[in-house]
Scaffold this active site. Sequence first.
Site, PDB file in Angstrom:
ATOM      1  N   CYS A 168      39.431  10.890  34.673  1.00 57.80           N
ATOM      2  CA  CYS A 168      40.672  10.191  34.355  1.00 57.80           C
ATOM      3  C   CYS A 168      41.439  11.047  33.355  1.00 57.80           C
ATOM      4  O   CYS A 168      40.900  11.989  32.786  1.00 57.80           O
ATOM      5  CB  CYS A 168      40.373   8.823  33.755  1.00 57.80           C
ATOM      6  SG  CYS A 168      39.388   8.906  32.230  1.00 57.80           S
ATOM      7  N   CYS A 188      43.458  15.152  29.971  1.00 53.85           N
ATOM      8  CA  CYS A 188      42.020  15.396  30.085  1.00 53.85           C
ATOM      9  C   CYS A 188      41.628  16.113  31.374  1.00 53.85           C
ATOM     10  O   CYS A 188      40.479  16.524  31.523  1.00 53.85           O
ATOM     11  CB  CYS A 188      41.263  14.075  29.977  1.00 53.85           C
ATOM     12  SG  CYS A 188      41.681  13.147  28.486  1.00 53.85           S
ATOM     13  N   HIS A 216      34.300  15.875  24.038  1.00 56.59           N
ATOM     14  CA  HIS A 216      35.427  16.040  24.962  1.00 56.59           C
ATOM     15  C   HIS A 216      36.584  16.813  24.331  1.00 56.59           C
ATOM     16  O   HIS A 216      37.543  16.230  23.855  1.00 56.59           O
ATOM     17  CB  HIS A 216      35.888  14.649  25.419  1.00 56.59           C
ATOM     18  CG  HIS A 216      37.093  14.649  26.287  1.00 56.59           C
ATOM     19  ND1 HIS A 216      37.331  15.600  27.267  1.00 56.59           N
ATOM     20  CD2 HIS A 216      38.160  13.797  26.332  1.00 56.59           C
ATOM     21  CE1 HIS A 216      38.465  15.325  27.875  1.00 56.59           C
ATOM     22  NE2 HIS A 216      38.993  14.244  27.320  1.00 56.59           N
TER      23      HIS A 216
END
EC number: 2.3.1.16
Length: 436
Positions: free
Chosen positions: A422, A99, A392
Amino acid sequence: MSRPLTKVTQQGDRIAIVSGLRIPFAKQATSYHDIPAVDLGKSVVSELVTRSGLLPEKIDQLVFGQVVQMPEAPNIAREIVLGAGLSVSTDAYSVSRACATSFQAIANVAESIMAGTVNIGIAGGADSSSVLPIGVTKSLARTLVEMNKAKTLSQRLKLLSRLKFRDLLPVSPAVAEYSTGLRMGDTAEQMAKTYRISREDQDALAHRSHILAAKAWEQGLLVDEVMTAHFPPYREALLEDNNIRKNSVLTSYAKLRPAFDRKYGTVTAANSTPLTDGAAAVILMRESVAKALGTKPLGYLRSYAFSAIDVWQDMLLGPSYATPIALDRAGITLKDLTLIDMHEAFAAQTLANLKMFASDEFARNKLGRAQAIGEVDMDKFNVLGGSIAYGHPFAATGARMVTQVLNELRRRGGGLGLTTACAAGGLGTAMVLEVE
C-alpha cells in the site's frame, strides 16, 4: 482473467534482476542519526556495483526515489551517480510514489529496457527520518523573500518588525495526508474498525513478524543481501537491522496504549512499522546481456501493476486492488504463487488486505470481478517477517522486498513470488517475480 502482458523486449528478452542489496535498516535517530538519505543511497549503490563486478560505464540508467525529500538535493538519483563512482554519462532521475517508490523505480528501469533504450539499469530508494527538512512558517518565508528584494537596511528592518515570535518557530514535516489531514495511523484505525480486525490479531501478526525476521537473521539468510554500514565518523558499524525484537513475547504487546485513537483504538506503536532510515537497490538488465556477461540472474520480472483509490476511507487497500491485475498480467492465479510478501505498514492494514483477497463481496462490488482471488496460505506469507520487524524507510522498502523474495525463491528451488504494498495517497502496487 484479462490477457497476460509479457514483460519482454522487442527481441524477446525477459527483464532480469541480477542482484540486490541494502544497508541494515535503523530506527529513527539511532545509527544513522546524522546521515542524509543521499549518503545512504550512495553507500548502497557503490557497494552493489562493486559486488556485481560491472564496469560503472556499462550502467546506462539509475532511477532512484526518496519520499522525504531534501530541498538541497531534489534529484537524489543524479547525486548518487555523481557520488557513488558511476560514470557521469549515466542517465539518472528521481521518482516518488510514497511507500511504493522503489517499486516504481524498478518498473521505470524495466520499461526502459523493454523500450530498448537501456541495457543495464539500477533502481532503488533511500529515506531518512532522522535528517529531515525542517521548514519555516509561511509568514517568515514570505518575509525572507521580501527581504531579499529590499534595497535598504531600513526596509529590511521594517519587514522584520512585522514578525511575531510564533512566526520564528520551526515547522516539522507533515505526518498527515495533504488532501485529508489524516495520518496513516488514522487510516489504519479506520480499517481495523471497518474490517473488524481485533487488537489480539494485530499484536499476533506483529509478534510473528519479529519472530520470523529474527529467525532469518539467526539462520544467516540475509547476510548476502545486507551490507555492513559504516558512516562518518566511523566509530561503529551496523551489521543488522536494529528494530527487530529478537526476544519478542506476545503478551508484552498488550501493554501498549493505542497510538492514534486513544480511547477506542487498537493500533499501537508495537503493531505498526516504525520510522526508519535505510536504502536499497537492485540491478536489472536484458536477459541476453546477463547471458553474455555470464551473470546468473536472481530472477525475472514477470508482471506488475499499480492502483489508486479514494483517500478518505480505508486508503491502504492498495494490495487488494493491484494484486488481481498483476496476477492477470502474469497469467497466473494466487494458488500458483510460492511466496507472498506484503508490506506491513500496520498489522491492521495487512490483515484487512488479506481479508479482501478472500472476499467475493469485495471482488464483485469493488473490483468488478466474479470472485475473489483467494485466501492466502499463511505458510507462504511474509515467511521472513515483514516491515513491522525490519522497519520501513519509505522509498527503500520495495527493493528490500523484491531482493528478499527472489533470494528466498532461489533457496526453495524456484517458483513465483508476489510482492505488494500500500502507499499514501490511496496508491498500491504489486509485482510478480519468477525464479527458475
